[in-house]
Scaffold this motif. Sequence first.
Motif, short mmCIF file in Angstrom:
data_model
loop_
_atom_site.label_atom_id
_atom_site.label_comp_id
_atom_site.label_asym_id
_atom_site.label_seq_id
_atom_site.Cartn_x
_atom_site.Cartn_y
_atom_site.Cartn_z
N GLU A 149 0.84 -1.21 0.00
CA GLU A 149 0.00 0.00 0.00
C GLU A 149 0.87 1.26 0.00
O GLU A 149 0.62 2.19 -0.76
N LEU A 150 1.90 1.25 0.85
CA LEU A 150 2.76 2.43 0.94
C LEU A 150 3.52 2.66 -0.37
O LEU A 150 3.68 3.80 -0.81
N LYS A 187 1.42 4.24 -2.78
CA LYS A 187 1.20 5.65 -2.48
C LYS A 187 2.45 6.49 -2.74
O LYS A 187 2.49 7.67 -2.39
N VAL A 203 5.66 5.98 -1.65
CA VAL A 203 6.72 6.07 -0.64
C VAL A 203 7.99 5.41 -1.18
O VAL A 203 7.95 4.30 -1.72
#
Lengths: 578, 190
Positions: free
Chosen positions: B119-120, B123, B125
Amino acid sequence: MKKLLIGNEAVSRGLYEGGIELVSSYPGTPSTEITEFLAKYDDIHSEWAPNEKVALEVVFGASLSGVRAACAMKHVGLNVAADPLFTLSYTGVTGGIVVCVADDPAAHSSQNEQDSRHYAIGAKLPMLEPSDSAEAYEFSKSAFELSEKFDTPVLLRMCTRVAHSQSIVDVGERQASERIPYEKNAAKYVMMPANAKKRHVAVEERMKALKEFAENCPYNKAEYADSDIGVITSGTSYEYIKEVFGDTISILKIGMPNPLPDKLIIDFAAKVKKLYVIEELDPIIENHCRTLGLKPIGKEKFSLLGEFSQETVAKAFNFPQKPIVKTDAEVPARPPMMCSGCPHRGIYYTLAKNKITVIGDIGCYTLGAVPPLNAVDSVLCMGASVSGIHGFLHGSPDAQKNKTVAVIGDSTFIHSGVTGLINIAYNGSASTVIILDNSITGMTGHQQNPTTGFNIKGDPAGKVDLESLCRAVGINSVRVVDPYNLKQCDEVIKEELAKDEPSVIISRRPCVLLKHVKTAPPLKVNADKCRSCKRCMGLGCPSISMKNGKATIDETLCVGCGVCGELCAFGAIEERNV
Amino acid sequence: MKTVNIMIVGVGGQGTLLASKVLGKVMLEEGYDVKVSEVHGMSQRGGSVVTYVRFGDKVYSPIVTEGEADYILAFEKAEAARWIKNLKRGGKLIVNTQEIDPMPVIIGSAVYPSDVLAELKAKGVDLDALDALAIAKRAGSAKAVNVVLLARFAKLLDIPEEKWLAALKDTVAPKFLELNEKAFALGYDA
């Protein structure tokens, strides 16, 4: 020489260089390292005292003999030492006295968020408050001179963020302090009414002199820049303000929060358009400003609760928020818990299983209050379990009387539990007190205490025999159990609760984290025998979890205590080599 | 130089304090102003722990708040998720893929966020995930996770490896030095 030191080590270095000859303290987060670092110097006397009151009285005696002495305690420890503190203000000192007190805003490791500055005001004592390690060092080093110059103990206020943050300190050399020869002076040191009334006059005169001193002392400093915003602040809040504003606003940094410098504050306020007071916890400086007729912006914008940060300051002054990445996942809380193999677990499991009401106390074993054990009903302060159960039983119906115990650790029992036990024996309640004797002061990071047989240096020392002590105060039923033996714990607790007389159960097994404790090889779950009943999960052991419907034991965490094996009805928990 | 903000996050007992000690020492030697902040006591008993390290020309606050961290060294996956809000836009996350169940997960009242790294990453990251536990075990001890991760971070900075090794030597007990040097070497070249 430049060193990176935590605030507490900086304090100990400052006190050392300032000529300390004796330190006596009771451990308490976040103050403990001050004394631990001082104990590394072999040319001074250091010791762990049974409690903070004893520590401060030892310091008083050392001062009376003419040497410089200090103690360190957490904020709530100062409550315990408050009795000698208030009258030490009257006697003043011979050798300088520094009382270090570490507050814990945000209650990282404490039962409350009290603000120690109230003590400085109440006891009429000067207080210094550093904002980083360099100041902690400088303030501590000069504190003995301040103490002797004004004939007063000096309070040094730390907070968690100063005590446990490292910053650069340029350390120096120890200055030898000459012992001041002892001379009998009853008018100064015998605090009976006639003398005390006269000493009160001296205290008020001293506070006047200190107030003058505060106007031009090295601890307070005004930094003038833009005149639109002026902030009066102290301690770690200063660092947060500088982080946000740098040198762009005017700041009056208070390094001596008691007594406050009236003229300096009024002059500063007159030079700025908008006056703010930014201080953690209570509005001490702010309220003082109001008595001077000023109207600063303070607690209406800056909380009474918890710790501040640069974010607190930036938000209050409407700086734009920094962009952040957030996860959509729910991150489970990770509360502290009792370690794998913790000897306290077996006792709490037994108490929870039998639905016993537990009047608890302060230490690692406070963690018996968290899920899944949920075993503790109350925690107030050091020693309150033993005193509290006595009152609780008097107020309880009969059915409750055989269903309640007090639980207290070995160090806490010596600190202030034994007086409560004397009360139980003397005033006759059928209280059952469980002393969790893990042979060390655990929560604060393994300090020796009078029950361990070793002193602060780790050398052999006098050892309190807990069984004899309990019998000597009038408890006839004193039993010892091994908390790894659940069957024994269950039987003894039930037997002692049934008795119509006071009793003490000593649950004895050393903290599993102690270096000399030999642990067993990790255990494993035989998946074929495991019926997934989750009984072992009720222990709240961090080594045990359910994976694919079966209990599993984490081999990197398990220390083979075997308590889970005693619980398992199907014999599924086995030694690894089987 | 602008202040560099680092957070070292993990679980009590994972050795985050040692990593921050070495880091602080190196930056002091490099002539920077340094502040390191940690919390002792209750939080060490298997709880979530966080250490802040800041260095630059002049450092005031000892802590790192939301959106400020240039680097987060996460010793454990769920702790990375807990603190990701502190990462600066454009900051870097170095994360050990190890999962340590917190008590609410152990007793079944919460679920471990296993998929959080994907997920990160999605996004945006900047994320460097590694199995530091496996590397530490190869070095000789599961306890060397801290030094493996520190080494992984050290490689990103423009400071020679010898300086890190010298600070490591000053910090760890002599009997563990060989193990830690091995862990550093494996982490540095991982």
